[in-house]
Design an enzyme around this catalytic site. Structure first.
Site, short mmCIF file in Angstrom:
data_model
loop_
_atom_site.label_atom_id
_atom_site.label_comp_id
_atom_site.label_asym_id
_atom_site.label_seq_id
_atom_site.Cartn_x
_atom_site.Cartn_y
_atom_site.Cartn_z
N GLY A 77 35.69 47.33 3.06
CA GLY A 77 36.75 46.36 2.78
C GLY A 77 38.10 46.76 3.34
N VAL A 78 39.12 46.52 2.55
CA VAL A 78 40.49 46.79 3.01
C VAL A 78 40.71 48.29 3.22
CG1 VAL A 78 41.58 46.87 0.72
CG2 VAL A 78 42.88 46.05 2.69
N ASP A 79 40.06 49.10 2.40
CA ASP A 79 40.14 50.56 2.51
C ASP A 79 39.69 51.02 3.90
OD1 ASP A 79 40.43 53.20 1.78
OD2 ASP A 79 38.78 53.22 0.34
N ASP B 218 45.68 40.03 7.86
CA ASP B 218 45.23 41.42 7.80
C ASP B 218 46.40 42.34 7.42
OD1 ASP B 218 44.29 43.96 8.32
OD2 ASP B 218 43.59 43.50 10.35
N GLY C 273 37.24 42.33 -4.27
CA GLY C 273 36.15 42.37 -3.28
C GLY C 273 34.91 42.96 -3.92
P1 ADP Z 1 37.95 46.38 -4.12
O1 ADP Z 1 36.93 47.50 -4.04
O2 ADP Z 1 39.21 46.79 -4.83
O3 ADP Z 1 37.35 45.12 -4.67
P2 ADP Z 1 37.86 45.33 -1.38
O4 ADP Z 1 38.41 45.98 -0.16
O5 ADP Z 1 36.38 45.13 -1.43
O6 ADP Z 1 38.41 46.19 -2.61
O7 ADP Z 1 38.56 43.93 -1.58
C1 ADP Z 1 39.88 43.78 -2.05
C2 ADP Z 1 40.52 42.59 -1.39
O8 ADP Z 1 40.94 42.95 -0.08
C3 ADP Z 1 39.60 41.38 -1.21
O9 ADP Z 1 40.31 40.22 -1.63
C4 ADP Z 1 39.36 41.33 0.30
O10 ADP Z 1 39.20 39.99 0.74
C5 ADP Z 1 40.66 41.90 0.81
N1 ADP Z 1 40.66 42.44 2.19
C6 ADP Z 1 39.63 42.93 2.92
N2 ADP Z 1 40.07 43.35 4.13
C7 ADP Z 1 41.42 43.10 4.16
C8 ADP Z 1 42.45 43.28 5.13
N3 ADP Z 1 42.21 43.81 6.33
N4 ADP Z 1 43.72 42.89 4.81
C9 ADP Z 1 43.99 42.36 3.58
N5 ADP Z 1 43.07 42.17 2.63
C10 ADP Z 1 41.80 42.53 2.91
#
Ligand code: ADP
Length: 170
Positions: free
Chosen positions: A32-34, A10, A119
């Site tokens: 997601g990560v955001d 994470d 993602g």
């Molecule tokens: P995007 O809209 O740019 O595709 P996402 O958040 O949906 O962004 O996904 C981008 C990447 O971040 C994916 O590979 C997802 O698995 C990853 N991700 C999601 N949560 C986390 C986290 N807490 N830490 C690191 N990577 C993450």
């Protein structure tokens, strides 16, 4: 010693000078990560993002890290994947380059990236990994900062992909 490393887990837990957020162009949070970054940083981050007035695809913006262990967040907006022939590779490389430019200008030494656009934005993982490594290597060959760049992979599949691609480039 290599300036590149891979961490599995994470990104919100990493104690680095900056973590990169795969944001959307509003910079007002999302899934997601955001979402994870905004939850861990607390409301101060959203308040600062509101003042930025958004960010175009391929560009990046620097904010504080608030309650995160990271001192800063670099928000970058990856391309939504269509067919790979609509400018996505260049826009994705631009995300890495512009994030590194901001980090370097701010004197930051360590920066961690998630797998931008892979993602909800649907960029194929392997192709995105190649663009990420290409862009980061290009930056590192010409700049002293950041000293250390981490690819933070959320899961063993992504980490395996990066390990394989990095050995190819080594
Ligand atoms: P995007 O809209 O740019 O595709 P996402 O958040 O949906 O962004 O996904 C981008 C990447 O971040 C994916 O590979 C997802 O698995 C990853 N991700 C999601 N949560 C986390 C986290 N807490 N830490 C690191 N990577 C993450």
């Amino acid at each position: 010693m290599s300036r590149l490393s891979i961490v599995e887990g994470d990104i919100t837990r990493l104690q680095v000078d900056a973590i990169v957020n795969a944001a959307n162009s509003s910079l007002l949070g999302g899934g997601g990560v955001d979402g994870a970054i905004h939850r861990a940083a607390g409301p101060g981050l959203l308040a600062e993002c509101r003042r930025l007035g958004g960010c175009p695809t391929g560009e990046a913006r620097l904010t504080g890290g608030y309650s995160l262990p990271a001192r800063h967040v670099i928000h970058t907006v990856g391309p939504v994947y269509k067919d790979g022939e609509s400018g996505e590779p260049e826009l994705l490389r631009s995300c890495y380059r512009e994030s590194l430019r901001l980090a370097s200008e701010a004197g930051l030494e360590s920066v961690a990236f998630p797998c931008i656009s892979t993602g909800v934005y649907g960029y194929p993982k392997s192709a995105a990994c190649q663009e990420a490594i290409t862009a980061v290597n290009q930056w590192l060959s010409a700049h002293a900062l950041p000293r250390s760049i981490i690819f933070c992979c959320y899961g063993s599949h992504d980490a395996g992909l990066y390990r394989m691609q990095l050995t190819r480039f080594a």
